[in-house]
Design a protein around this motif. Structure first.
Motif, short mmCIF file in Angstrom:
data_model
loop_
_atom_site.label_atom_id
_atom_site.label_comp_id
_atom_site.label_asym_id
_atom_site.label_seq_id
_atom_site.Cartn_x
_atom_site.Cartn_y
_atom_site.Cartn_z
N LEU A 39 -5.44 -2.07 8.15
CA LEU A 39 -4.48 -1.57 7.17
C LEU A 39 -4.43 -0.04 7.18
O LEU A 39 -3.36 0.55 7.00
N SER A 40 -5.56 0.62 7.41
CA SER A 40 -5.58 2.09 7.47
C SER A 40 -4.75 2.60 8.64
O SER A 40 -3.97 3.54 8.50
N SER B 296 -17.04 -7.83 -1.75
CA SER B 296 -17.27 -9.10 -1.06
C SER B 296 -17.99 -10.11 -1.94
O SER B 296 -17.78 -11.32 -1.82
N ARG C 23 -15.80 -1.22 -5.05
CA ARG C 23 -15.73 -1.11 -3.59
C ARG C 23 -17.01 -1.61 -2.92
O ARG C 23 -16.95 -2.28 -1.89
N THR D 68 -10.25 -5.85 8.05
CA THR D 68 -8.98 -5.76 7.32
C THR D 68 -8.69 -4.33 6.88
O THR D 68 -7.56 -3.85 6.99
N SER D 69 -9.70 -3.63 6.38
CA SER D 69 -9.51 -2.24 5.92
C SER D 69 -9.11 -1.33 7.08
O SER D 69 -8.24 -0.46 6.94
N ALA E 133 0.83 -1.21 0.00
CA ALA E 133 0.00 0.00 0.00
C ALA E 133 0.86 1.26 0.00
O ALA E 133 0.55 2.24 -0.69
N MET F 100 -13.91 -7.91 5.64
CA MET F 100 -13.44 -6.79 4.81
C MET F 100 -13.31 -5.51 5.64
O MET F 100 -12.32 -4.77 5.51
N ASP F 101 -14.28 -5.25 6.51
CA ASP F 101 -14.23 -4.04 7.34
C ASP F 101 -13.06 -4.10 8.32
O ASP F 101 -12.34 -3.11 8.51
#
Length: 564
Positions: free
Chosen positions: A118-119, A100, A96, A114-115, A30, A111-112
């Motif tokens: 990572l943020s 899923s 986006r 993981t995001s 990223a 997904m939520d």
């Protein structure tokens, strides 16, 4: 426009998907994508599309699209221009929203989570926090130091005024804020002054003077409750002073660690203010020497450009000790040289970590500040050559309050210091105007010292009333031990000085009269010349008019002849 799930499944199709091996790998990928770099993982993902002949590759970042277009094995053309921006945004939004459903086995909750993880990791990576090399701490420390000085002065002034109602003579004897606050805590009621030992705070002669003043004080009486509140305020002054010394030491050590070359050139306080004004060491490092020289004087610069006047020669760098030792027009020269050397030192300070390859710097402070020390010696030699006098020692720095920025955590005994006097040589002069000079004459006697100073004004046009108001500053301390003969000599000397001043005034009046006479002669000559020019102009105009009349008559005669 919102794309439904059915439209998403029909219009979008997953071509290739690769999973990150770990959270660290995801963070690195990223961060690289944010900088517009093509990573090995992205390159291998694009290899699966090299056989595609039809279609285009939509890329959200233009820098990344430029990097992808340089890949030779890829036949697809990256698209990231503004002409198709709206349609691309719709595609990105659809991906986006339905990620899923496009990726098999991926749940929305995963997904939520993981995001979010990572943020957070990416934000921490962008901050690039380092405990040893952070200029943010310097910016906060110098701002707090300035705020502390303001608050400390306010509290000390309030303490002096409040306790002054009870013991007004103490403020005339003690002119140091910290020593005054410690005395308030130690003495309390002024009636206790004779019983309290003040040797830890004051020297012996000052202690005797304070106790003698307390016995004959004209102050009003206060209650124990009043004294308690005054002492609470005095405690704040003492604690603030101790914390200020500690903060000054902290700032000094931080500046030595982050910008050793800048510190060697301009000092800790000025260097920290330059970094704070620029926003960071990196921003200041990118500035040229001309910008560093006037940094902090932006308002004066734009006002000068608007009014077409001379631009300022210095900003925050004016407070550096080397610039302060210069006089008159030499200040601008030294500020320019010092800013040039500071720009070089800043580049070395800012790029030192990258130059070492990210490894730990094991050099000593002297080795890291070698460039700044050499540059300071060069500026000192240049200043000494311009001024023609020896300079102050290296390392003498003053706090914003005017006191030495010492690193003592505990206050020591207060010492008598000479009051700071106005330095006329520090004034900036325009053009080739000479610096003001003072004529000081001292007469030392047996226990008697008389000092007088007179400033002579070089303007001959000064009126007689202004001449009578010439400033004379003197201080005298007399004792009974002087002999009669010495007193007569001092009186004779004062009479001689008075006669010399009178003669100087007479000389000025004579020069003024001569100058007025010369002005009158010039004015008379100018008036005569003007009258002569007016007379000549009148004769010339009459001559032209006569010639014009003759021409008219000639033309009239010719017309009459032609008619005949």
């Amino acid at each position: 426009m919102c794309i439904s799930s059915d439209i998403s499944h029909h219009s979008l199709k997953l071509k290739e998907f690769k999973k990150f091996e770990s959270a660290t790998a995801a963070l690195n990928e990223a961060a690289a994508l944010g900088e517009g770099k093509v990573t090995p993982l992205l390159s291998s993902l694009l290899d699966s599309l090299k056989d595609e002949k039809k279609g285009s590759l939509a890329v959200a970042d233009s820098k990344l699209a430029s990097s992808i277009s340089k890949l030779t094995h890829l036949s697809l053309k990256p698209i990231a221009d503004s002409s198709t921006f709206s349609s691309q945004q719709e595609v990105y939004r659809a991906v986006r929203n339905h990620l899923s459903s496009l990726i098999p086995g991926l749940r929305p909750d995963d997904m939520d989570t993981t995001s979010l993880g990572l943020s957070h990791s990416l934000s921490r990576h962008k901050v690039k926090f380092s405990a040893d090399k952070v200029d943010t701490m310097i910016i906060q420390a110098i701002s707090l130091l300035d705020d502390l000085d303001k608050e400390l002065n306010t509290y000390a002034m309030r303490t002096s005024e409040w306790y002054g109602w009870h013991f007004p003579e103490l403020a005339k004897i003690i002119n140091d804020n910290l020593a005054y606050a410690r005395l308030v805590l130690k003495i309390g009621m002024r009636s206790n002054a004779s019983k309290v030992d003040l040797s830890e705070i004051l020297p012996e002669e000052i202690e005797t003077a304070v106790k003698a003043a307390a016995e004959v004080s004209m102050g009003t009486e206060i209650t124990s409750e009043d004294l308690e509140n005054i002492q609470m305020l005095a405690e704040q002054v003492v604690s603030f002073s101790e914390y200020r010394s500690q903060l000054s030491s902290y700032l000094s050590s931080r500046m030595q660690a982050i910008a050793p070359n800048l510190t060697a050139l301009v000092g800790e306080l000025v260097g920290a203010r330059l970094i704070a004004h620029a926003g960071s060491l990196t921003n200041l490092m990118k500035q040229p020497a001309s910008t560093i020289q006037i940094l902090g004087a932006e308002k004066a610069l734009f006002r000068a450009l608007k009014t077409k006047h001379d631009t300022p020669k210095y900003g925050l760098i004016y407070h550096a000790s080397l610039v302060g030792q210069a006089t008159g027009k030499n200040k601008g020269k030294i500020a320019r040289v010092l800013a040039a050397k500071a720009a070089l030192g800043l580049r070395v300070d800012g790029m030192a970590e990258q130059m070492e390859g990210g490894e730990e710097d094991e050099r000593t402070e002297e080795e890291r500040a070698a460039l700044g020390i050499q540059a300071r010696l060069y500026v000192e030699r240049k200043l000494s050559k311009l001024e023609g006098k020896p300079l102050k020692a290296i390392g003498i720095q003053h706090a914003p309050s005017g006191q030495l920025a010492a690193g003592k955590t505990q206050p020591g005994k207060w010492e008598i210091k000479e009051a700071r006097k106005y330095n006329a040589d520090a004034d900036g002069l325009s053009g080739d105007a000479p610096a003001a000079k003072k004529l000081i004459q001292e007469v030392e006697t047996n226990g008697q010292a008389v000092a007088g100073a007179e400033e002579e004004n070089s303007n001959v046009d000064m009126s007689d009333d202004e001449e009578d108001q010439t400033a004379t500053i003197g201080k005298s301390e007399t004792t009974v031990n002087g002999s009669a003969s010495v007193e007569e000599d001092s009186k004779a000397q004062r009479k001689a000085d008075k006669a010399a001043r009178k003669a100087a005034k007479e000389e000025k009046r004579r020069l003024k009269a001569e100058k007025k006479a010369r002005k009158a002669e010039k004015a008379a000559a100018k008036e005569a010349k003007k009258k002569g020019n007016d007379a000549a102009a009148t004769v010339e105009s009459k001559k032209r008019k006569h010639e014009g009349d003759e021409e008219k008559r000639e033309k009239k005669k010719k017309k009459q002849k032609s008619k005949v």
